[in-house]
Design a protein around this motif. Structure first.
Motif, mmCIF file in Angstrom:
data_model
loop_
_atom_site.group_PDB
_atom_site.id
_atom_site.type_symbol
_atom_site.label_atom_id
_atom_site.label_comp_id
_atom_site.label_asym_id
_atom_site.label_seq_id
_atom_site.Cartn_x
_atom_site.Cartn_y
_atom_site.Cartn_z
ATOM 1 N N LYS A 163 43.593 -81.972 26.286
ATOM 2 C CA LYS A 163 44.773 -82.688 26.761
ATOM 3 C C LYS A 163 45.997 -81.790 26.575
ATOM 4 O O LYS A 163 45.941 -80.778 25.901
ATOM 5 C CB LYS A 163 44.924 -83.993 25.997
ATOM 6 C CG LYS A 163 43.734 -84.922 26.211
ATOM 7 C CD LYS A 163 44.030 -86.302 25.737
ATOM 8 C CE LYS A 163 42.930 -87.281 25.931
ATOM 9 N NZ LYS A 163 41.885 -86.993 26.818
ATOM 10 N N ARG A 164 47.117 -82.191 27.174
ATOM 11 C CA ARG A 164 48.327 -81.352 27.149
ATOM 12 C C ARG A 164 48.753 -80.983 25.735
ATOM 13 O O ARG A 164 49.048 -79.828 25.451
ATOM 14 C CB ARG A 164 49.478 -82.072 27.844
ATOM 15 C CG ARG A 164 49.347 -82.143 29.316
ATOM 16 C CD ARG A 164 50.580 -82.781 29.908
ATOM 17 N NE ARG A 164 50.287 -83.221 31.261
ATOM 18 C CZ ARG A 164 50.939 -84.156 31.877
ATOM 19 N NH1 ARG A 164 51.927 -84.771 31.278
ATOM 20 N NH2 ARG A 164 50.621 -84.500 33.094
ATOM 21 N N GLN A 165 48.849 -81.966 24.854
ATOM 22 C CA GLN A 165 49.312 -81.677 23.492
ATOM 23 C C GLN A 165 48.313 -80.803 22.742
ATOM 24 O O GLN A 165 48.707 -79.989 21.914
ATOM 25 C CB GLN A 165 49.592 -82.980 22.737
ATOM 26 C CG GLN A 165 50.802 -83.727 23.260
ATOM 27 C CD GLN A 165 52.066 -82.869 23.269
ATOM 28 O OE1 GLN A 165 52.322 -82.083 22.364
ATOM 29 N NE2 GLN A 165 52.855 -83.000 24.320
ATOM 30 N N GLU A 166 47.024 -80.972 23.019
ATOM 31 C CA GLU A 166 46.023 -80.107 22.399
ATOM 32 C C GLU A 166 46.166 -78.677 22.912
ATOM 33 O O GLU A 166 46.000 -77.719 22.156
ATOM 34 C CB GLU A 166 44.621 -80.638 22.689
ATOM 35 C CG GLU A 166 44.340 -81.978 22.019
ATOM 36 C CD GLU A 166 43.054 -82.618 22.518
ATOM 37 O OE1 GLU A 166 42.487 -82.145 23.532
ATOM 38 O OE2 GLU A 166 42.624 -83.595 21.900
ATOM 39 N N MET A 167 46.478 -78.538 24.209
ATOM 40 C CA MET A 167 46.722 -77.203 24.770
ATOM 41 C C MET A 167 47.901 -76.547 24.080
ATOM 42 O O MET A 167 47.834 -75.392 23.673
ATOM 43 C CB MET A 167 46.997 -77.295 26.276
ATOM 44 C CG MET A 167 45.823 -77.564 27.128
ATOM 45 S SD MET A 167 46.347 -77.587 28.868
ATOM 46 C CE MET A 167 44.788 -77.961 29.653
ATOM 47 N N ARG A 168 48.985 -77.302 23.944
ATOM 48 C CA ARG A 168 50.197 -76.773 23.308
ATOM 49 C C ARG A 168 49.904 -76.336 21.869
ATOM 50 O O ARG A 168 50.275 -75.250 21.449
ATOM 51 C CB ARG A 168 51.301 -77.822 23.333
ATOM 52 C CG ARG A 168 52.583 -77.360 22.668
ATOM 53 C CD ARG A 168 53.673 -78.435 22.765
ATOM 54 N NE ARG A 168 54.850 -78.050 22.052
ATOM 55 C CZ ARG A 168 55.766 -77.186 22.483
ATOM 56 N NH1 ARG A 168 55.615 -76.620 23.670
ATOM 57 N NH2 ARG A 168 56.824 -76.884 21.774
ATOM 58 N N GLY A 169 49.216 -77.194 21.132
ATOM 59 C CA GLY A 169 48.893 -76.869 19.748
ATOM 60 C C GLY A 169 48.002 -75.646 19.629
ATOM 61 O O GLY A 169 48.199 -74.802 18.758
ATOM 62 N N ALA A 170 47.022 -75.540 20.514
ATOM 63 C CA ALA A 170 46.118 -74.388 20.458
ATOM 64 C C ALA A 170 46.842 -73.089 20.794
ATOM 65 O O ALA A 170 46.643 -72.068 20.140
ATOM 66 C CB ALA A 170 44.945 -74.610 21.414
ATOM 67 N N VAL A 171 47.691 -73.119 21.817
ATOM 68 C CA VAL A 171 48.406 -71.910 22.222
ATOM 69 C C VAL A 171 49.401 -71.468 21.137
ATOM 70 O O VAL A 171 49.516 -70.295 20.825
ATOM 71 C CB VAL A 171 49.124 -72.121 23.568
ATOM 72 C CG1 VAL A 171 50.089 -70.991 23.858
ATOM 73 C CG2 VAL A 171 48.100 -72.244 24.681
ATOM 74 N N LEU A 172 50.091 -72.437 20.558
ATOM 75 C CA LEU A 172 51.092 -72.105 19.540
ATOM 76 C C LEU A 172 50.481 -71.882 18.169
ATOM 77 O O LEU A 172 51.180 -71.502 17.237
ATOM 78 C CB LEU A 172 52.159 -73.208 19.472
ATOM 79 C CG LEU A 172 52.976 -73.372 20.757
ATOM 80 C CD1 LEU A 172 53.979 -74.524 20.590
ATOM 81 C CD2 LEU A 172 53.681 -72.095 21.137
ATOM 82 N N GLY A 173 49.176 -72.150 18.024
ATOM 83 C CA GLY A 173 48.486 -71.884 16.763
ATOM 84 C C GLY A 173 48.712 -72.951 15.713
ATOM 85 O O GLY A 173 48.696 -72.666 14.520
ATOM 86 N N MET A 174 48.906 -74.181 16.134
ATOM 87 C CA MET A 174 49.076 -75.259 15.168
ATOM 88 C C MET A 174 48.158 -76.401 15.556
ATOM 89 O O MET A 174 47.630 -76.450 16.664
ATOM 90 C CB MET A 174 50.520 -75.726 15.123
ATOM 91 C CG MET A 174 51.088 -76.129 16.434
ATOM 92 S SD MET A 174 52.852 -76.432 16.244
ATOM 93 C CE MET A 174 53.313 -76.730 17.918
ATOM 94 N N ALA A 175 47.965 -77.319 14.635
ATOM 95 C CA ALA A 175 47.119 -78.474 14.914
ATOM 96 C C ALA A 175 47.721 -79.289 16.035
ATOM 97 O O ALA A 175 48.929 -79.387 16.172
ATOM 98 C CB ALA A 175 46.953 -79.330 13.660
ATOM 99 N N ALA A 176 46.859 -79.898 16.833
ATOM 100 C CA ALA A 176 47.336 -80.719 17.957
ATOM 101 C C ALA A 176 48.162 -81.888 17.425
ATOM 102 O O ALA A 176 47.821 -82.520 16.450
ATOM 103 C CB ALA A 176 46.163 -81.231 18.786
ATOM 104 N N VAL A 177 49.281 -82.152 18.113
ATOM 105 C CA VAL A 177 50.182 -83.214 17.687
ATOM 106 C C VAL A 177 49.680 -84.533 18.195
ATOM 107 O O VAL A 177 49.257 -84.706 19.285
ATOM 108 C CB VAL A 177 51.614 -82.948 18.212
ATOM 109 C CG1 VAL A 177 52.548 -84.058 17.802
ATOM 110 C CG2 VAL A 177 52.101 -81.624 17.713
#
Length: 177
Positions: A163-177
């Motif tokens: 999902k979008r937030q999981e993508m963001r978290g993975a790219v930025l190197g943090m847990a999905a919000v």
């Protein structure tokens, strides 16, 4: 008398600024709404179509025919990355040799699906879409070499995209919000 004229001019200028601002606000809010509705329609259409074959294997029917540069899954990932990472640049189908600086070590056939870059175009993460169980060994070799250089290499199966937030978290190197 001069004070009254100045007051009238200030009031007139204030009214003009307010009127211009209200026109600007209404026009751009409608543009944003239409962009959001177009994106939602695109995602619904792409999800209904299901996964499509890799574009590289597409044949051109006639010399004037145009082939889409990204298949349905790649377009979904691209638009989701653009929405969730507006402060990053998204590059599609990048040669891994351009990221490693090793030139001929990585064959040019092994293309990376996406490279997410910061605003200064330094790479932040590499995304590889897994289309089948037996993925190309050239892509795996490229992924290993990129991981050795310190780049974050993400592998996402096309059948189960995050999902979008999981993508963001993975790219930025943090847990999905």
């Amino acid at each position: 008398m001069q004070a009254i004229v100045i007051l009238m001019i200030v009031c007139l200028m204030g009214w003009l600024v307010y009127h211009a601002w209200s026109i600007y606000r209404t026009r751009f809010s409608s543009l944003r709404e239409s962009e959001t509705s177009r994106y939602a329609a695109f995602v619904a259409e792409a999800q209904a179509a299901g996964p499509s074959p890799v574009v590289a294997s597409a044949r051109i029917e006639s010399p004037g025919a145009r082939v889409a540069l990204l298949d349905a899954a790649e377009r979904i990932v691209y638009f989701n990355l653009k929405l969730t990472l507006p402060d990053h640049e998204i590059l599609a189908r990048v040669d891994p040799a351009a990221l490693t600086g090793m030139g001929s070590v990585i064959p040019p056939r092994a293309m990376l699906d996406f490279v997410v870059c910061r605003k200064d175009f330094t790479p932040a993460a590499v995304i590889m879409l897994l289309r089948s169980v037996d993925d190309d060994p050239l892509r795996e070799r490229a992924a290993q070499q990129l991981a050795q250089t310190g780049l974050r290499v993400l592998r996402w199966p096309v059948a189960a995209l995050p999902k979008r937030q999981e993508m963001r978290g993975a790219v930025l190197g943090m847990a999905a919000v």
